[in-house]
Design a protein around this motif. Structure first.
Motif, mmCIF file in Angstrom:
data_model
loop_
_atom_site.group_PDB
_atom_site.id
_atom_site.type_symbol
_atom_site.label_atom_id
_atom_site.label_comp_id
_atom_site.label_asym_id
_atom_site.label_seq_id
_atom_site.Cartn_x
_atom_site.Cartn_y
_atom_site.Cartn_z
ATOM 1 N N ALA A 121 -3.672 5.240 2.064
ATOM 2 C CA ALA A 121 -3.247 4.635 0.805
ATOM 3 C C ALA A 121 -4.099 5.135 -0.357
ATOM 4 C CB ALA A 121 -3.325 3.116 0.896
ATOM 5 N N ILE A 169 -2.515 0.429 -4.365
ATOM 6 C CA ILE A 169 -2.195 -0.898 -3.867
ATOM 7 C C ILE A 169 -1.433 -1.628 -4.972
ATOM 8 C CG2 ILE A 169 -4.452 -1.812 -4.549
ATOM 9 C CD1 ILE A 169 -4.257 -3.752 -2.182
ATOM 10 N N PHE A 209 0.859 -1.179 0.000
ATOM 11 C CA PHE A 209 0.000 0.000 0.000
ATOM 12 C C PHE A 209 0.893 1.226 0.000
ATOM 13 C CE2 PHE A 209 -2.281 -3.417 2.066
ATOM 14 C CZ PHE A 209 -3.572 -3.314 1.559
#
Length: 165
Positions: A117, A120, A73
């Protein structure tokens, strides 16, 4: 003529940054409210993706209960967002698209290098994939965080942060 245009452009730039935070130029993906000292709207701070990308970033590889296997992340550090808005509170309420919310102690952001985040495994998070923002603790770096308390604070589809005392 060019000087006049430059002067007008500079004036608008100063207005956009009057409270210390530039105005977003793209779609707003995060709004910060509450006990903040730097805004770019009427008591609020709005961020587009580029503004978030310009804050201090961090990546962490973590295994979570929501995805199979470890994933990397990446995104702005929570402390960088709070610093950008001059946050004065001790708790943030993190709010998702569906109005789910969790209270997160600001100290968590400092103690554990929590990130919001935006990607990903190098791919931008979409709403379908828990985006635009997903609060991630470094679960694999600190196994003590792998429990229901921190899972409950790991909000995804984040659109708003409210800074509270």
């Amino acid at each position: 003529m060019i000087r006049i245009f430059a002067a007008v452009f500079a004036l608008f730039g100063q207005i956009a940054c009057a409270d210390g935070l530039p105005a977003p130029e793209g779609p707003v993906i995060l709004t910060v409210t509450g006990d903040i000292t730097r805004t770019n709207g009427d008591g609020i701070a709005e961020f587009d993706r580029e503004m978030l990308d310009n804050l201090a970033q961090r990546a962490t590889t973590a295994t979570t209960p929501w995805l199979e296997g470890p994933h990397t992340f990446s995104g702005p550090m929570g402390t960088a967002i709070l610093d950008a808005v001059g946050a004065q509170g001790e708790t943030i309420q993190v709010v998702a698209l569906n109005d789910y919310s969790a209270d997160v102690p600001v100290q968590d952001l400092r103690d554990f290098d929590v990130i919001f985040a935006t990607a990903i495994d190098g791919e931008i998070l979409t709403v379908r994939d828990k985006g635009p923002l997903f609060l991630i603790y470094p679960f694999d770096e600190n196994p003590d965080l792998f429990n229901e308390v921190y899972f409950g604070r790991s909000v995804w589809q984040i659109t708003q942060i409210n800074v509270q005392n």
